[in-house]
Design a protein around this motif. Structure first.
Motif: not given
Ligand code: 6PG
Length: 245
Positions: A200-229
């Motif tokens: 929730l909130g604008r402060a999270k927008a970049q982390a969400i965008r990177d995790a969903l759309h930046a193929s080189d993102a290495v954050t725990p969030l990116a990893h979770l969203l790429r790998t969870a079923r």
């Protein structure tokens, strides 16, 4: 599988999350006699928990764990358990035996992590398989108390935890205060039957965008969203602000 993304206003997101828990509860109680969930702290807890307390879900057959906890006493305003207790567990009348708080107030955090690991495996199996994990998002892309650059994100951590990996670990140097914490590891979050990420909130927008759309993102969030079923991502309009339309 790619994440399912739901963008909406808070009442809509609350309704969707309540339905997720209800569906999971019906399936899990029919199959295993109980629902096992793990909760976050922070803004997601504040925004959703009071509404979940009122949702018509069988909370008395639900075992509650936390994805992470700060090293504070349960009555401290920073306690993730304390927040859930006030907003959800007490109003919903959840039996004490169903509440499995992490002992953030234990001085020996490694001991607290071992005990929390034992309690988790006793209820959710070894390695543990939770029915629903609800996860908030840090601006730096952290989830639970797994911060970018921490060893729990190494490739070896992907998949189910091995017999040698504890499902709950102590953290001594979190960049978000307080530095001392307990956290479920990424493999435990990834092994859940349903992963729900909420932001929730604008402060999270970049982390969400990177995790969903930046193929080189290495954050725990990116990893979770790429790998969870089959992760579900609940976003308000501000958190979704940088997503391609
Ligand atoms: C905690 C949480 C943590 C949280 C994020 C986002 O103990 O702090 O479990 O992982 O979800 O830090 O927190 P906010 O939503 O409050 O920014």
């Amino acid at each position: 599988m790619s994440p399912e993304i739901v963008v909406g206003d808070l009442p809509g997101l609350r309704g969707r999350l309540a339905r997720e828990f209800d569906d999971a509860a019906r399936a899990a109680i029919a199959a295993r006699g109980r629902l096992v969930v793990a909760l976050p702290g922070g803004s997601v807890a504040e925004a959703f928990f009071a509404a979940l307390a009122e949702a018509p879900v069988d909370w008395s057959s639900t075992d509650f764990f936390w994805i992470d906890e700060r090293a504070v006493p349960p009555g401290d305003p920073d306690s993730n358990y304390g927040l859930a207790s006030r907003l959800w567990l007490t109003p919903a009348g959840v039996p004490a035996a169903r509440i499995h708080r992490m002992a953030g107030d234990e001085r020996d955090l490694a001991l607290a992590a071992r005990r929390a690991s034992e309690e988790l495996t006793a209820v959710a199996g070894d390695p543990p398989r939770l029915d629903v994990v609800l996860v908030g998002v840090g601006e730096d892309g952290h989830v639970a108390s797994i911060f970018p650059g921490r060893e729990v994100l190494t490739p070896g951590a992907v998949g189910l935890p091995s017999a040698h990996e504890a499902p709950v670990e102590a953290v001594y140097d979190a960049p978000k205060p307080p530095p001392r914490r307990l956290t479920m590891t990424l493999p435990v979050l990834l092994a859940a039957r349903r992963v729900v990420v909420a932001a929730l909130g604008r402060a999270k927008a970049q982390a969400i965008r990177d995790a969903l759309h930046a193929s080189d993102a290495v954050t725990p969030l990116a990893h979770l969203l790429r790998t969870a079923r089959a992760p579900l991502v609940l976003l308000d309009r501000d958190a979704a602000d940088l997503l391609p339309t």
